[in-house]
Design a protein around this motif. Structure first.
Motif, mmCIF file in Angstrom:
data_model
loop_
_atom_site.group_PDB
_atom_site.id
_atom_site.type_symbol
_atom_site.label_atom_id
_atom_site.label_comp_id
_atom_site.label_asym_id
_atom_site.label_seq_id
_atom_site.Cartn_x
_atom_site.Cartn_y
_atom_site.Cartn_z
ATOM 1 N N ASP A 190 -19.131 3.751 6.556
ATOM 2 C CA ASP A 190 -17.735 2.683 6.650
ATOM 3 C C ASP A 190 -18.304 1.977 7.793
ATOM 4 N N PRO A 191 -17.789 0.867 7.614
ATOM 5 C CA PRO A 191 -17.784 -0.217 8.719
ATOM 6 C C PRO A 191 -17.093 0.515 10.194
ATOM 7 N N PHE A 192 -16.581 0.918 10.552
ATOM 8 C CA PHE A 192 -16.313 1.675 11.492
ATOM 9 C C PHE A 192 -17.172 2.966 11.720
ATOM 10 N N ALA A 201 -9.597 -3.903 2.640
ATOM 11 C CA ALA A 201 -10.580 -4.939 2.538
ATOM 12 C C ALA A 201 -11.929 -3.692 1.981
ATOM 13 N N PHE A 202 -12.473 -2.878 2.686
ATOM 14 C CA PHE A 202 -13.067 -1.857 2.932
ATOM 15 C C PHE A 202 -13.102 -1.059 1.669
ATOM 16 N N ASP A 211 -8.318 -1.935 12.281
ATOM 17 C CA ASP A 211 -7.396 -2.932 11.386
ATOM 18 C C ASP A 211 -6.992 -2.512 10.559
ATOM 19 N N TYR A 212 -6.087 -2.592 10.012
ATOM 20 C CA TYR A 212 -5.122 -2.210 8.661
ATOM 21 C C TYR A 212 -6.518 -3.297 8.159
ATOM 22 N N ASP A 213 -5.662 -4.545 7.987
ATOM 23 C CA ASP A 213 -6.579 -5.086 6.699
ATOM 24 C C ASP A 213 -8.197 -5.157 6.513
ATOM 25 N N THR A 214 -9.247 -5.247 7.499
ATOM 26 C CA THR A 214 -10.335 -4.900 7.632
ATOM 27 C C THR A 214 -10.350 -3.405 6.880
ATOM 28 N N ALA A 215 -10.098 -2.954 7.138
ATOM 29 C CA ALA A 215 -9.802 -0.820 6.093
ATOM 30 C C ALA A 215 -9.372 -1.361 4.543
ATOM 31 N N GLN A 232 -4.106 1.836 12.558
ATOM 32 C CA GLN A 232 -5.050 1.471 13.226
ATOM 33 C C GLN A 232 -5.046 1.882 14.565
ATOM 34 N N THR A 276 -14.103 -3.303 -1.609
ATOM 35 C CA THR A 276 -15.795 -2.488 -1.653
ATOM 36 C C THR A 276 -15.501 -1.511 -2.308
#
Length: 129
Positions: free
Chosen positions: A117-119, A20-21, A14-18, A59, A25
């Motif tokens: 990373d979160p991914f 944000a991280f 997802d663009y926005d989640t990426a 994405q 972060t």
């Protein structure tokens, strides 16, 4: 002749989640976020103070791309974030919840620690000596 690598695409869920991280972060700069239509965007982020080298947050579109999220380099460390102050950045990343796979270690080339990373992508945080 002079060439350089401008950017590397990083497939994300997802663009926005990426964003944000990587921006909120990790502290990268959001250089571009352009709507390309059809649900696609051109999203480019760069590390703070970087003169070149950026990530294109892409994405995933379709099953094959979704399957590659977090495993674009076959489980190896595929991305290398260099710093001028390992201790500062390591502490800041830990404080923001970044998951490190190991304690910092000293190698002949510098200080390094692997993080995700979160991914699921594996990165080195690296300060050359």
């Amino acid at each position: 002749m002079r060439q350089s690598i401008f950017a590397v695409a990083l497939v994300v869920a997802d663009y926005d989640t990426a964003i944000a991280f990587y921006v909120d972060t990790i502290g990268f700069t959001l250089d571009q976020d352009k709507d390309l239509g059809g649900g696609k965007r051109w999203v480019r982020v760069t590390p703070p103070g970087a003169a070149q080298g950026s990530l294109i947050l892409a994405q995933a579109d379709g099953d094959a791309q979704r399957a590659a999220i977090g495993n674009q380099t076959g489980g190896r460390v595929g991305f290398f974030l260099t710093t001028d102050d390992f201790a500062r950045d390591h502490a800041a990343m830990l404080a923001k919840g970044v998951v490190f796979e190991e304690e910092p270690r000293h190698e002949p080339y510098g200080t390094v620690a692997v993080w995700r990373d979160p991914f699921g992508n594996r990165w080195d945080l690296l300060q050359f000596t």
